[in-house]
Scaffold this motif. Structure first.
Motif: not given
Length: 496
Positions: A301, A325, A330, A332, A334, A359, A361-364
């Motif tokens: 991460t 990525r 896999d 992430r 954050r 991306h 789904d992987a960037v929050t």
């Protein structure tokens, strides 16, 4: 808005903090710094003059007893109360305003900036400046000045709309001159720019010593921000001319300047500050409050912490993450931190970029976190992608938590990191991605860097050292000779 908090202790040194968009009305690195400074000196007396947006912003920090009063000075709310000057007073103010504008636009007239500014400060104190600047006379003065033969700005054919726009921006920028000015103690501006105006007025009127701390370079950030501002060149010439000459006047008149890093010192010296008036004071953290973060997250991460703002350049970080990525599907990203009011469009742009690159789904975007240590613990590697920084708290906090970092080479970042993290050029997604991949591939190296980073903080960047330094400065400044010797003529490399 005036907030009274506790009774004044007559035997305490009085410090008036001058802030803009930070303490005590918002969160963020500079606000944290102010809170730490105030709480670290319970025996001293603090007031705050806070330049805000509308004046309706709530106080979001719990104020300790040593903060007696807070004055909020709104730049964009209702205009200050007062009446326009009449007769001879109107003519004098119009003459000073004309001299002020000529200084902003004509390199040969810059000596008139300071006298005109202080005349306008006196008009602001009696309530006549803002009404004057909102009247037709101020607009006509500007139209006359920038159409003088020989001025470069004349070639851009300034319009009446430009004159109205520039006059309005100056009226708002000068509103801090209406704030109460202290006649004793020390004024401490925690940034350059408009927050300094009450301090300069207090220095001119009462000889109250002015201390300036620059975390970032305010003038540089105005240059960056106005590159994309929706104004024509004549308007930008007026406003940026004001910020440049205000910076130079501040550098010349401040009793002491305490940049948060050596990079800022270069701007200050080029802006006219005497080298002997500059003393670098690094930000500090309490290592006990930022202990080692413990085990890394289960999945690889990248984490980031800060306010969601264009100057943090999250777009470069998201583009770098996209490249990472490609090699590590896999991983992430954050992002921890709030979005300032008015910054929603930038956050939406960043979210759209992540989706566009595939991306989402992987960037929050995690929003504000109750305990900032959680943001650092969430990362295998902690990232910083800013295009401008002073001596960033998030970086030294992450270092204290024992995390390896990848940061952009801006401001005091390299001074903070040393060899305990990787530093890359700003606005370079490929370089940032390569550095992140390098650390993600080597857990042993990450651990060694994290340990070295925490030791570096303990040895050089503790909060106790910062507070003790400023305590000594506060006690020193009132004893200085209040006659300010002008610094040498500034080097004009700060000009546009």
């Amino acid at each position: 808005m005036h907030v009274h908090h506790g009774a004044r202790r007559s035997d305490a040194t009085r410090v008036t903090l001058l802030t803009e968009g930070t303490y005590p009305h918002s969160h963020g690195g500079v606000s944290v710094w102010c809170d730490q400074l105030v709480r670290g000196m319970p025996d001293l007396e603090f007031d705050v003059v806070a330049v805000t947006g509308t004046g309706h912003e709530p106080v979001v920090w719990e104020l300790p007893a040593q903060v007696s009063r807070v004055w909020s000075v709104p730049m964009w709310g209702a205009p200050p109360e007062g009446e326009p000057p009449r007769g001879r007073a109107r003519r004098r103010l119009a003459h000073s305003y004309e001299r002020f504008l000529a200084a902003l636009l004509d390199p040969c007239a810059e000596d008139g900036f300071a006298p005109a500014l202080y005349t306008m400060a006196r008009a602001a104190a009696d309530g006549s400046l803002s009404p004057f600047l909102r009247g037709d006379r101020a607009v006509s003065v500007l139209a006359s000045v920038w159409n003088r033969p020989g001025l470069v700005v004349r070639e851009a054919r300034p319009s009446l709309h430009d004159a109205l726009t520039a006059t309005g921006l100056l009226e708002h920028a000068l509103r801090p001159l209406t704030a109460p000015v202290p006649s004793d103690g020390v004024t401490h501006a925690v940034s350059g720019g408009v927050a300094v105006l009450p301090g300069l007025a207090a220095l001119e009127r009462y000889g109250t010593p002015l201390l300036l701390t620059e975390h970032g370079v305010y003038l540089r950030e105005r240059y960056l921000g106005y590159r994309t501002a929706p104004y024509r060149w004549p308007v930008k010439a007026v406003v940026l001319g004001f910020f440049r000459l205000l910076a130079e006047e501040t550098y010349r008149r401040a009793a002491l300047i305490t940049p948060g890093n050596r990079y800022n010192r270069l701007w200050e010296e080029q802006g006219g500050a005497a080298p002997e008036s500059i003393r670098t004071v690094y930000n500090g953290v309490d290592p006990a409050e930022f202990p080692p973060a413990g085990p890394e997250p289960e999945g690889l991460t990248l984490s980031w912490a800060g306010r969601v703002d264009p100057i943090k350049d999250l777009e470069t970080l998201i583009r770098a993450f996209s490249l990472v990525r490609e090699q590590l599907p896999d991983v992430r990203l954050r992002l921890f931190g709030g979005t300032p009011r008015g910054g929603e469009a930038y956050r939406e742009r960043c979210e759209a970029l992540a989706a566009e690159l595939g991306h989402a789904d992987a960037v929050t975007f995690e929003g504000r976190v109750d305990d900032i240590k959680d943001a650092y613990a969430a990362g295998t590697v902690v990232m910083l992608s800013s295009i401008s920084e002073g001596f960033p708290f998030t970086l030294i906090e992450a270092m204290s938590c024992g995390r390896a970092t990848v940061s952009t080479d801006v401001g005091g970042v390299r001074e903070a990191v040393g060899d305990t993290g990787l530093v890359v050029p700003p606005r370079d997604p490929a370089a940032m991605a390569a550095a992140a991949l390098e650390l993600l591939a080597e857990p042993g190296r990450r651990a060694a860097m994290g340990e070295a980073a925490r030791l570096r903080v303990i040895e050089q960047f503790t909060l106790r050292r910062t507070i003790d330094t400023f305590r000594a400065i506060y006690q020193e400044l009132p004893d200085l000779d209040r006659t300010v010797t002008p610094a040498p003529e500034p080097v004009r490399s700060l000009a546009l």
